[in-house]
Every structure is written in structure tokens, then in C-alpha cells.
Design an enzyme around this catalytic site. Structure first.
Site, PDB file in Angstrom:
ATOM      1  N   CYS A 148       0.817  -1.231   0.000  1.00 25.87           N
ATOM      2  CA  CYS A 148       0.000   0.000   0.000  1.00 25.87           C
ATOM      3  C   CYS A 148       0.847   1.275   0.000  1.00 25.87           C
ATOM      4  O   CYS A 148       0.329   2.358  -0.258  1.00 25.87           O
ATOM      5  CB  CYS A 148      -0.946  -0.015   1.188  1.00 25.87           C
TER       6      CYS A 148
ATOM      7  N   HIS B 214      -3.615   7.108   1.833  1.00 23.18           N
ATOM      8  CA  HIS B 214      -4.024   5.763   1.433  1.00 23.18           C
ATOM      9  C   HIS B 214      -5.417   5.483   2.003  1.00 23.18           C
ATOM     10  O   HIS B 214      -5.702   5.787   3.176  1.00 23.18           O
ATOM     11  CB  HIS B 214      -2.995   4.750   1.940  1.00 23.18           C
TER      12      HIS B 214
ATOM     13  N   ASN C 115     -10.176  -0.344  -0.458  1.00 24.00           N
ATOM     14  CA  ASN C 115      -8.718  -0.200  -0.374  1.00 24.00           C
ATOM     15  C   ASN C 115      -8.100  -0.890  -1.598  1.00 24.00           C
ATOM     16  O   ASN C 115      -8.303  -2.082  -1.803  1.00 24.00           O
ATOM     17  CB  ASN C 115      -8.260  -0.874   0.936  1.00 24.00           C
TER      18      ASN C 115
HETATM   19  N1  COA Z   1     -19.170  -8.751   8.279  1.00 29.60           N
HETATM   20  C1  COA Z   1     -19.743  -9.002   9.472  1.00 29.60           C
HETATM   21  N2  COA Z   1     -19.044  -9.352  10.556  1.00 29.60           N
HETATM   22  C2  COA Z   1     -17.708  -9.437  10.421  1.00 29.60           C
HETATM   23  C3  COA Z   1     -17.062  -9.206   9.197  1.00 29.60           C
HETATM   24  C4  COA Z   1     -17.851  -8.850   8.095  1.00 29.60           C
HETATM   25  N3  COA Z   1     -17.311  -8.591   6.895  1.00 29.60           N
HETATM   26  N4  COA Z   1     -15.749  -9.376   9.376  1.00 29.60           N
HETATM   27  C5  COA Z   1     -15.544  -9.718  10.649  1.00 29.60           C
HETATM   28  N5  COA Z   1     -16.731  -9.753  11.294  1.00 29.60           N
HETATM   29  C6  COA Z   1     -16.979 -10.044  12.692  1.00 29.60           C
HETATM   30  C7  COA Z   1     -15.905 -10.953  13.269  1.00 29.60           C
HETATM   31  O1  COA Z   1     -16.238 -12.296  13.068  1.00 29.60           O
HETATM   32  C8  COA Z   1     -15.926 -10.558  14.714  1.00 29.60           C
HETATM   33  O2  COA Z   1     -17.004 -11.195  15.328  1.00 29.60           O
HETATM   34  P1  COA Z   1     -16.892 -11.788  16.817  1.00 29.60           P
HETATM   35  O3  COA Z   1     -16.601 -10.625  17.687  1.00 29.60           O
HETATM   36  O4  COA Z   1     -18.219 -12.404  17.036  1.00 29.60           O
HETATM   37  O5  COA Z   1     -15.753 -12.759  16.764  1.00 29.60           O
HETATM   38  C9  COA Z   1     -16.222  -9.087  14.680  1.00 29.60           C
HETATM   39  O6  COA Z   1     -16.868  -8.839  13.440  1.00 29.60           O
HETATM   40  C10 COA Z   1     -14.963  -8.258  14.748  1.00 29.60           C
HETATM   41  O7  COA Z   1     -15.373  -7.006  14.771  1.00 29.60           O
HETATM   42  P2  COA Z   1     -14.494  -5.882  15.410  1.00 29.60           P
HETATM   43  O8  COA Z   1     -13.652  -6.410  16.507  1.00 29.60           O
HETATM   44  O9  COA Z   1     -15.400  -4.745  15.747  1.00 29.60           O
HETATM   45  O10 COA Z   1     -13.555  -5.521  14.224  1.00 29.60           O
HETATM   46  P3  COA Z   1     -12.729  -4.227  14.122  1.00 29.60           P
HETATM   47  O11 COA Z   1     -13.387  -3.076  14.783  1.00 29.60           O
HETATM   48  O12 COA Z   1     -11.328  -4.523  14.476  1.00 29.60           O
HETATM   49  O13 COA Z   1     -12.790  -3.927  12.576  1.00 29.60           O
HETATM   50  C11 COA Z   1     -11.398  -3.995  10.667  1.00 29.60           C
HETATM   51  C12 COA Z   1     -12.154  -4.799  11.710  1.00 29.60           C
HETATM   52  C13 COA Z   1     -10.656  -4.952   9.755  1.00 29.60           C
HETATM   53  C14 COA Z   1     -12.391  -3.181   9.854  1.00 29.60           C
HETATM   54  C15 COA Z   1     -10.405  -3.038  11.381  1.00 29.60           C
HETATM   55  O14 COA Z   1      -9.621  -3.764  12.300  1.00 29.60           O
HETATM   56  C16 COA Z   1      -9.505  -2.322  10.434  1.00 29.60           C
HETATM   57  O15 COA Z   1      -9.943  -1.528   9.627  1.00 29.60           O
HETATM   58  N6  COA Z   1      -8.180  -2.544  10.533  1.00 29.60           N
HETATM   59  C17 COA Z   1      -7.237  -1.955   9.616  1.00 29.60           C
HETATM   60  C18 COA Z   1      -7.180  -2.764   8.400  1.00 29.60           C
HETATM   61  C19 COA Z   1      -6.490  -2.054   7.282  1.00 29.60           C
HETATM   62  O16 COA Z   1      -6.589  -0.876   7.164  1.00 29.60           O
HETATM   63  N7  COA Z   1      -5.780  -2.819   6.455  1.00 29.60           N
HETATM   64  C20 COA Z   1      -5.125  -2.357   5.304  1.00 29.60           C
HETATM   65  C21 COA Z   1      -3.950  -1.566   5.625  1.00 29.60           C
HETATM   66  S1  COA Z   1      -3.142  -1.145   4.174  1.00 29.60           S
END
Ligand code: COA
Length: 325
Positions: free
Chosen positions: A111, A252, A282
Site C-alpha cells: 500500500c 491511502h 482499499n
Molecule cells: N461482516 C460481518 N461481521 C464481520 C465481518 C464482516 N465482513 N468481518 C468480521 N466480522 C466479525 C468478526 O467475526 C468478529 O465477530 P466476533 O466478535 O463475534 O468474533 C467481529 O466482526 C470483529 O469485529 P471488530 O472487533 O469490531 O472488528 P474491528 O473493529 O477490528 O474492525 C477492521 C475490523 C478490519 C475493519 C479493522 O480492524 C480495520 O480496519 N483494521 C485496519 C485494516 C487495514 O486498514 N488494512 C489495510 C492496511 S493497508
């Protein structure tokens, strides 16, 4: 001499996939995706290739910069999802464009790739070795995703962005003022995708399954909100300007919450942070150049505007630049 971005271009696949479309094929919802990321849709390839999208983006950038294929003497493509391992994407684009005078190679910095390509092109141009560079960020991430891993696959899209970077006379403006970049390989496994398994006459591997992107979302989130403000501040200080002198921060497009957090850390109004993640998701190395082209073609960038570009992601890697349009 000033080293300037003289033209931008971009290409998004025709096939648009909304959050609701995804919820028909996996256990997710528009509500979950939008509240966690800000994303509403992404474009995924059906017939397009990484090469084709790159060449289309490049043609638009060349037209805007008034540069012919023969004028280009350097092509750098940033990608992790090229069509072939060899030939490289940049060589494929060279062939598509007929840019026969160019030297072409790829950069793999995920990225941050577009920022690394800009930094590399800048250094070549500054040294006088080349005069006109085409830099690309292009990805077909949909082929790198495990479509059974809903926590990752919903976040990414496909597309390509391009820019022409040239050595210009001083009267054409200031251009690139500072560049910073960094890497932290020690934390690399929080966002990873394995290469091909070793299989030769002396090694038998059980591993037959193709590898896909895996991510520890929360670790990547923490890395981003810690590192991006630091990198931006460093680039701004190096350019000997202040954050208030910046008209736009082109970051980004990983997550709206990351962008809001960076804006808050930098004490800058969110209006200075254009976004397109709502429509594109992304797109790794392609996110920054596609967004740059977006605001350029909307006429938001006026001559003399000062902007920050910043990328961050797998590696871990990060990069930022300050430039005057
Ligand atoms: N739809 C519905 N539920 C989902 C899901 C989806 N697409 N993906 C995951 N879940 C569920 C998981 O199973 C988990 O459930 P559980 O608590 O019952 O186990 C829960 O949602 C996790 O949610 P949460 O802990 O609130 O996730 P989060 O707030 O950490 O958000 C991301 C997840 C990935 C959106 C966040 O961590 C993020 O944006 N991170 C940065 C990623 C990024 O930018 N990457 C690229 C960098 S270049």
C-alpha cells in the site's frame, strides 16, 4: 529544475460491487462494513487485467501531461498483483504503450508502493539520469483475497492509477519538496500473503493450496494511526512548511476511521482529507494515485496548492511526500 507531477490518470473496473451485493454471497452486512470502514462499494475485475487497467490509466496521465510514449524514459509500477511474475507489470505496460525508450521495473511495497515509486522516480530524475517517468500503482487484489475470509475480502478493490513525473524548468512551479519512507519488517506478518510453495526434486511440500492475504486488522489499525501522523509531520518538517500550509492530505484509503484519526492527531480539518474509499475500497498501491487523479480531474487542485501524499501498509512500510501543484 523542479520535479513535478504533470499529469494523472486512473482506471476502475466496470463491475461495481456494493456491500449489499456482498451480503448476498457471504455473512456480512452493509451496516457492518460501513460502520467499521466507511466503505460502500468497490470495483472488481471481470474482464480487465492489471496490465490493461495500468495502460488505460497511463494513457490518461500522458494525455494530460502532453507526453508521448517515446518521451517516457522510466516506468516504475508499484503492485503486488501483477498479471505475470515475469515479465513485470512495468514491462507489460511498456509494450502496451509502445514506450520503447523507457527502462521499466516494478516495486513491491504494497500500500506504500506508489509513494516508493514516486521517491525512486524522484531520485532518478534528480540525478539527471532520466527526464520523464511514468509511475503506476495498480492492483487486482480480488485475486489475492480468500473469499471465505469475510473480515478481509470485503475491504479491498481493484483498479489502477498513474502519474507522469518530469524534470521541469523552475518557472513551471515548485513540484516535489520532500519525501520520507520507512519499513518495519519485524512486524510484517500482521498483513501477509505467502509466495509459491517450494516444490523441487529435493523438497516435497504438502502445501498445495494457493495462499491468500491474511490480516490482523486491529494490529494494522494501530500501526496506521501511530505511523501516518509521524510520517506526515516528518515530511512537512523536511519541506520546511507547516501542517497549516497543506491544502490537501491525500492518504491511502484503508479505512475512514484511520483517516479521521490522522486528521485529529494532526489538528487538521477533515475537509482537507479527500476520500474515495466509499466507492473504491482499499486498492493498495493504486489508492493514492486514483484519489489524486480524482481530485485533480474534479478541479480541486489549483496551481500553487500544497499537498501531502501518504501511503502505509504491508511490509510494514510507509511513505509520505509534500509537493506543490
Ligand atoms: N461482516 C460481518 N461481521 C464481520 C465481518 C464482516 N465482513 N468481518 C468480521 N466480522 C466479525 C468478526 O467475526 C468478529 O465477530 P466476533 O466478535 O463475534 O468474533 C467481529 O466482526 C470483529 O469485529 P471488530 O472487533 O469490531 O472488528 P474491528 O473493529 O477490528 O474492525 C477492521 C475490523 C478490519 C475493519 C479493522 O480492524 C480495520 O480496519 N483494521 C485496519 C485494516 C487495514 O486498514 N488494512 C489495510 C492496511 S493497508
Amino acid at each position: 529544475m523542479a520535479i513535478k507531477i504533470c499529469g494523472t490518470g486512473s482506471y476502475l473496473p466496470k463491475h461495481r460491487v456494493t456491500n449489499d451485493d456482498l451480503s448476498e454471497i457471504m455473512d456480512t452486512s452493509d451496516e457492518w462494513i460501513q460502520t467499521r470502514t466507511g466503505m460502500k462499494a468497490r470495483h472488481l475485475v471481470t474482464e480487465e487485467t492489471t496490465t490493461m487497467m495500468s495502460a488505460e490509466a497511463a494513457k490518461l496521465a500522458m494525455e494530460q501531461a502532453n507526453v508521448s510514449a517515446e518521451d517516457i524514459d522510466l516506468i516504475i509500477a508499484a503492485t503486488i498483483s501483477q498479471d505475470y511474475i515475469i515479465p513485470t507489470l512495468s514491462c507489460e505496460v511498456q509494450r502496451e504503450l509502445g514506450a520503447k525508450n523507457a527502462v521499466a521495473f516494478d516495486i513491491g511495497a504494497a500500500c506504500s508502493g506508489f509513494l516508493f515509486a514516486l521517491n525512486t522516480a524522484y531520485s532518478y530524475l534528480k540525478s539527471g539520469q532520466y527526464q520523464t517517468a511514468l509511475i503506476l500503482g495498480a492492483e487486482t487484489l480480488s485475486k489475492m483475497m480468500d473469499w471465505e475470509d469475510r473480515s478481509t475480502c470485503v475491504l479491498f478493490g481493484d483498479g489502477a492509477g498513474a502519474a507522469i513525473v518530469r524534470n521541469m524548468p523552475d518557472e513551471e512551479g515548485i513540484g516535489i519538496e520532500s519525501l520520507v519512507q520507512g519499513s518495519d519488517g519485524a512486524k510484517g506478518m500482521v498483513l501477509a500473503c505467502k509466495g509459491r510453495p517450494v516444490k523441487n526434486p529435493y523438497v516435497e511440500t504438502e502445501e498445495e493450496r494457493m495462499s491468500y492475504v491474511t490480516m490482523d486488522g486491529q494490529e494494522v489499525y494501530k500501526f496506521a494511526v501511530r505511523t501516518v501522523p509521524k510520517a506526515v509531520k516528518e515530511a512537512v518538517e523536511k519541506a520546511e512548511v507547516t501542517l497549516d500550509d497543506i491544502d490537501y492530505f491525500v492518504l491511502h484509503q484503508a479505512n475512514i476511521r484511520i483517516i479521521e484519526s490522522v486528521a485529529k492527531h494532526l489538528h487538521q480539518p477533515i475537509e482537507k482529507f479527500p476520500t474515495n474509499l466509499q466507492e473504491c475500497g482499499n486498492i493498495s498501491a493504486a489508492s493514492v494515485p486514483i484519489l489524486l487523479d480524482d481530485i485533480n480531474r474534479k478541479g480541486l487542485l489549483k496551481k500553487g496548492n500544497r499537498i501531502v501524499l501518504a501511503g502505509f501498509g504491508a511490509g510494514l512500510t510507509w511513505g509520505a511526500a509534500v509537493l506543490t501543484w
